[in-house]
Scaffold this motif. Structure first.
Motif, PDB file in Angstrom:
ATOM      1  N   PHE A  10       6.116   3.489   3.136  1.00  0.00           N
ATOM      2  CA  PHE A  10       5.831   2.062   3.034  1.00  0.00           C
ATOM      3  C   PHE A  10       6.904   1.202   3.697  1.00  0.00           C
ATOM      4  CE2 PHE A  10       3.821   4.159  -0.644  1.00  0.00           C
ATOM      5  CZ  PHE A  10       2.506   3.848  -0.357  1.00  0.00           C
ATOM      6  N   GLU A  11       8.144   1.669   3.694  1.00  0.00           N
ATOM      7  CA  GLU A  11       9.206   0.892   4.343  1.00  0.00           C
ATOM      8  C   GLU A  11       8.964   0.793   5.848  1.00  0.00           C
ATOM      9  OE1 GLU A  11      12.988   2.504   3.401  1.00  0.00           O
ATOM     10  OE2 GLU A  11      12.874   2.005   1.262  1.00  0.00           O
TER      11      GLU A  11
ATOM     12  N   LYS B 162       0.738  -4.155  -2.522  1.00  0.00           N
ATOM     13  CA  LYS B 162      -0.545  -3.774  -3.103  1.00  0.00           C
ATOM     14  C   LYS B 162      -0.933  -2.357  -2.691  1.00  0.00           C
ATOM     15  CE  LYS B 162      -2.217  -8.545  -3.097  1.00  0.00           C
ATOM     16  NZ  LYS B 162      -3.231  -9.496  -2.547  1.00  0.00           N
ATOM     17  N   LEU B 163      -0.684  -2.014  -1.425  1.00  0.00           N
ATOM     18  CA  LEU B 163      -1.017  -0.672  -0.940  1.00  0.00           C
ATOM     19  C   LEU B 163      -0.169   0.385  -1.638  1.00  0.00           C
ATOM     20  CD1 LEU B 163      -1.298  -1.422   2.877  1.00  0.00           C
ATOM     21  CD2 LEU B 163      -3.180  -0.872   1.335  1.00  0.00           C
ATOM     22  N   GLU B 164       1.092   0.058  -1.870  1.00  0.00           N
ATOM     23  CA  GLU B 164       1.978   1.009  -2.540  1.00  0.00           C
ATOM     24  C   GLU B 164       1.485   1.305  -3.953  1.00  0.00           C
ATOM     25  OE1 GLU B 164       6.783   1.728  -3.211  1.00  0.00           O
ATOM     26  OE2 GLU B 164       6.033  -0.143  -2.321  1.00  0.00           O
ATOM     27  N   ASP B 165       1.016   0.272  -4.652  1.00  0.00           N
ATOM     28  CA  ASP B 165       0.490   0.468  -6.004  1.00  0.00           C
ATOM     29  C   ASP B 165      -0.767   1.331  -5.983  1.00  0.00           C
ATOM     30  OD1 ASP B 165       2.512  -1.060  -7.059  1.00  0.00           O
ATOM     31  OD2 ASP B 165       1.337  -2.920  -7.083  1.00  0.00           O
ATOM     32  N   LYS B 166      -1.649   1.089  -5.024  1.00  0.00           N
ATOM     33  CA  LYS B 166      -2.897   1.847  -4.943  1.00  0.00           C
ATOM     34  C   LYS B 166      -2.636   3.306  -4.573  1.00  0.00           C
ATOM     35  CE  LYS B 166      -6.086  -1.910  -3.786  1.00  0.00           C
ATOM     36  NZ  LYS B 166      -7.080  -2.403  -2.797  1.00  0.00           N
TER      37      LYS B 166
ATOM     38  N   LEU C 129     -11.687   5.366  -0.633  1.00  0.00           N
ATOM     39  CA  LEU C 129     -10.309   5.816  -0.856  1.00  0.00           C
ATOM     40  C   LEU C 129      -9.453   4.702  -1.447  1.00  0.00           C
ATOM     41  CD1 LEU C 129      -9.751   7.773   2.491  1.00  0.00           C
ATOM     42  CD2 LEU C 129     -10.289   8.729   0.244  1.00  0.00           C
ATOM     43  N   LEU C 130      -9.478   3.523  -0.829  1.00  0.00           N
ATOM     44  CA  LEU C 130      -8.688   2.392  -1.298  1.00  0.00           C
ATOM     45  C   LEU C 130      -9.609   1.248  -1.705  1.00  0.00           C
ATOM     46  CD1 LEU C 130      -5.741   2.253   1.274  1.00  0.00           C
ATOM     47  CD2 LEU C 130      -5.663   3.056  -1.089  1.00  0.00           C
ATOM     48  N   ASP C 131     -10.596   1.525  -2.521  1.00  0.00           N
ATOM     49  CA  ASP C 131     -11.523   0.488  -2.979  1.00  0.00           C
ATOM     50  C   ASP C 131     -10.842  -0.425  -3.988  1.00  0.00           C
ATOM     51  OD1 ASP C 131     -13.525   1.446  -1.376  1.00  0.00           O
ATOM     52  OD2 ASP C 131     -14.338   2.780  -2.922  1.00  0.00           O
TER      53      ASP C 131
END
Length: 244
Positions: free
Chosen positions: A115-116, A129-133, A242-244
């Motif tokens: 993510f970095e 948000k992507l990191e949490d998902k 996948l990331l819904d």
């Protein structure tokens, strides 16, 4: 820094640089691949070939891609407005090639949970948000996020918008839709509705590999306010199932 390889005052230069960067390492194909769809609608066809020894085989992929006439016409009007009022060298073909390379790169980083490394490529609020998902995804789903450039079967423009904020800043957003193949092992009950392909690698008689056709939406945004660095940055990422 925001998508630095999509960056320039003109359109042709940034995407040329982007493509050159991501293709600096040659693709080495050491196996012949044949794809035959088990279940899919047909609209566009892509063919590839690779050579191993003296044997040469073709890869054929059929992908659904029926554009909405209203959306197609509307996006063409927006492309005209972008060239007329924002960037006279804008070209949707060059933009699409650059977007495909950015999609492949960013999706690979997501798959590896780096993510970095997304800093400057993806909007900061979206990275969180992507990191949490991704933290709650099974390893098989994380792997399926990655889209290698030679596995992207079809790309189209989803929507285009031009807007101004309250302070007069000008923005252009382009939503791109991608269809790509993955060999990640995904449970059937959670991937209902995805297309499935049987992939035979090597010669006849070898055990076929199952691949799924997945979709992803990536939105690219650029600020065209005078004096602002002309960077494209990804402000929206969706991987269906996948990331819904």
């Amino acid at each position: 820094m925001a998508l630095p390889l999509l960056r320039s005052c003109s359109c042709n230069r940034p995407f040329t640089v982007l493509i050159r960067f991501f293709t600096s390492k040659p693709l080495l194909v050491n196996q012949s691949i044949r794809l035959a769809p088990v279940a899919s609608g047909v609209c566009s066809v892509r063919r590839y070939s690779s050579e191993r020894g003296r044997h040469k085989q073709n890869q054929k992929v059929l992908v659904v891609g029926i554009p909405n006439p209203f959306i197609w016409f509307r996006t063409r009007i927006y492309f005209f407005l972008i060239r007329t009022y924002f960037d006279k060298e804008f070209n949707i073909e060059d933009f699409t090639e650059g977007a495909k390379q950015a999609f492949s790169h960013v999706s690979r980083l997501l798959s590896q949970c780096q993510f970095e490394a997304l800093d400057g490529l993806v909007a900061k609020d979206l990275v969180g948000k992507l990191e949490d998902k991704c933290a709650h995804l099974p390893l098989s789903h994380q792997r399926a996020l990655s889209a290698e450039s030679d596995e992207i079967m079809y790309t189209t423009t989803g929507d285009v918008s031009i807007y101004y904020d309250d302070s007069g800043r000008k923005f252009v957003s382009i939503l791109m839709r991608f269809w790509y193949l993955t060999s990640a092992r995904l449970p059937d009950d959670t991937m209902e509705g995805t297309q499935i392909f049987q992939v035979a690698i090597g010669g006849d008689g070898e055990r076929p590999e199952t691949k799924r056709l997945l979709t992803a939406n990536y939105e690219f945004q650029r600020e065209f306010t005078q004096g602002v660095t002309p960077d494209w940055i990804i402000t929206r990422i969706e991987h269906s199932k996948l990331l819904d």
